[in-house]
Design an enzyme around this catalytic site. Sequence first.
Site, PDB file in Angstrom:
ATOM      1  N   GLY A 121       0.775  -1.219   0.000  1.00 50.41           N
ATOM      2  CA  GLY A 121       0.000   0.000   0.000  1.00 50.41           C
ATOM      3  C   GLY A 121       0.810   1.273   0.000  1.00 50.41           C
ATOM      4  O   GLY A 121       0.256   2.357  -0.020  1.00 50.41           O
ATOM      5  N   LEU A 122       2.132   1.168   0.028  1.00 51.81           N
ATOM      6  CA  LEU A 122       2.996   2.342  -0.006  1.00 51.81           C
ATOM      7  C   LEU A 122       3.594   2.541  -1.391  1.00 51.81           C
ATOM      8  O   LEU A 122       4.578   3.223  -1.562  1.00 51.81           O
ATOM      9  CB  LEU A 122       4.113   2.213   1.038  1.00 51.81           C
ATOM     10  N   SER A 123       2.970   1.951  -2.380  1.00 55.18           N
ATOM     11  CA  SER A 123       3.369   2.073  -3.772  1.00 55.18           C
ATOM     12  C   SER A 123       4.688   1.381  -4.054  1.00 55.18           C
ATOM     13  O   SER A 123       5.582   1.932  -4.682  1.00 55.18           O
ATOM     14  CB  SER A 123       3.438   3.540  -4.199  1.00 55.18           C
ATOM     15  N   SER A 124       4.797   0.144  -3.621  1.00 56.22           N
ATOM     16  CA  SER A 124       6.007  -0.619  -3.901  1.00 56.22           C
ATOM     17  C   SER A 124       6.178  -0.877  -5.393  1.00 56.22           C
ATOM     18  O   SER A 124       7.304  -0.983  -5.881  1.00 56.22           O
ATOM     19  CB  SER A 124       5.982  -1.940  -3.143  1.00 56.22           C
ATOM     20  N   ALA A 126       5.523   1.139  -7.924  1.00 55.96           N
ATOM     21  CA  ALA A 126       6.176   2.300  -8.527  1.00 55.96           C
ATOM     22  C   ALA A 126       7.638   2.370  -8.102  1.00 55.96           C
ATOM     23  O   ALA A 126       8.526   2.674  -8.909  1.00 55.96           O
ATOM     24  CB  ALA A 126       5.450   3.581  -8.123  1.00 55.96           C
ATOM     25  N   ALA A 127       7.913   2.072  -6.832  1.00 58.97           N
ATOM     26  CA  ALA A 127       9.288   2.135  -6.333  1.00 58.97           C
ATOM     27  C   ALA A 127      10.173   1.110  -7.025  1.00 58.97           C
ATOM     28  O   ALA A 127      11.310   1.412  -7.426  1.00 58.97           O
ATOM     29  CB  ALA A 127       9.310   1.926  -4.817  1.00 58.97           C
ATOM     30  N   ASP A 169       1.784   7.888  -7.839  1.00 60.43           N
ATOM     31  CA  ASP A 169       2.772   7.021  -7.204  1.00 60.43           C
ATOM     32  C   ASP A 169       4.177   7.296  -7.732  1.00 60.43           C
ATOM     33  O   ASP A 169       5.126   7.469  -6.965  1.00 60.43           O
ATOM     34  CB  ASP A 169       2.416   5.559  -7.438  1.00 60.43           C
TER      35      ASP A 169
END
Length: 346
Positions: A121-124, A126-127, A169
């Site tokens: 949920g922390l935009s993995s 996109a990372a 994101d």
Amino acid sequence: MSNLMDTFIAKHGPSDNIRVVKSPLRICPIGAHSDYQGGRVTGMTLDASVDMIYTPREDNYVEIQSEDFPDTELFSFGHDLEYIPGFWGSYIRGAVKALQQDYVLKVGLNTVISGKLPIGGLSSSAAVTTAYLMALCDVNGIEVSKMDIIMYSHWVETEFIGLKNGILDQSANVLSMNNQLMVMDCLSNEYEMVDKGKNFDDFEVIVVYSGISKNLMGTDFNSRVEEVRVAGWLLLELAGEPLPALEDVKLRNIPVEIYEKYKDQLPERFRKRAAHFYTEQERVLEGAKAFEKGDIRTFGQLMFESGKSSFYQQETGIPEMKLIFDILEDADGVYGARFVNVEGVR
């Protein structure tokens, strides 16, 4: 990072050409679920990250081992790379295909990668995609701008993976700076970095993991995107305006005056979706002002309001998530909170 380095050396051996990427995870304090409608959003990154160690290869193969998944991804640039639903290796495949639209890739990678925390949920996504793109560009001598990285990463999620999201994101992941709030206009792709006000109280960002994880592609996220578009289409129809194709509808292009005049004539589901977008846009503007003034209490209250709107108007999340949110809202020392969409990377 030291454990990751040990894993890399154990697999590929020592090298004088080892390189490192740390790609941060992000939060969206205010502005959720409006980027794909051309709205304004806010973002900031955390000290948690997706970490990657890599070296260039002498051939055009990519070999990636993840410390978070049991299998290894191995392919060459010459293969016809396809999206494999549910497979973590799809993101490196997508990154390769994104760059191959404009460049010839000749140098491959040996890579070990890992993330921290339950990071969905922390935009993995996109990372990790940013990390792949940066590494591929690095070993192949490709010079790209920050906005190039954002748009390539967005292409991976929308065109390769098939998710109908916006650029929040990727933008927060790439553009965020310490003690600044990123405010992105997702219609024009223009952004500003708002400095934290001098009177802003000291604060920490605490991520509370609910234990509930899902992949966006296995949920109703794309359906909600369509519902927002239908809401805009209905507003235009009620106003007697020309009707574009449904996939071209963006609430950002529909004046708030039209929404205010015709919102009560929308069916309930679509009225709620439109209500979230237009009220969230107001919160983004007020939140940026509060951040710049150093008014953490107002900023936090806007976060609470954003969370409630996401739950009641956008109708994301489940009752268990709402319970956690209510506890945080009543807790001493909590300036503001919002829940991350249980349905995936938001």
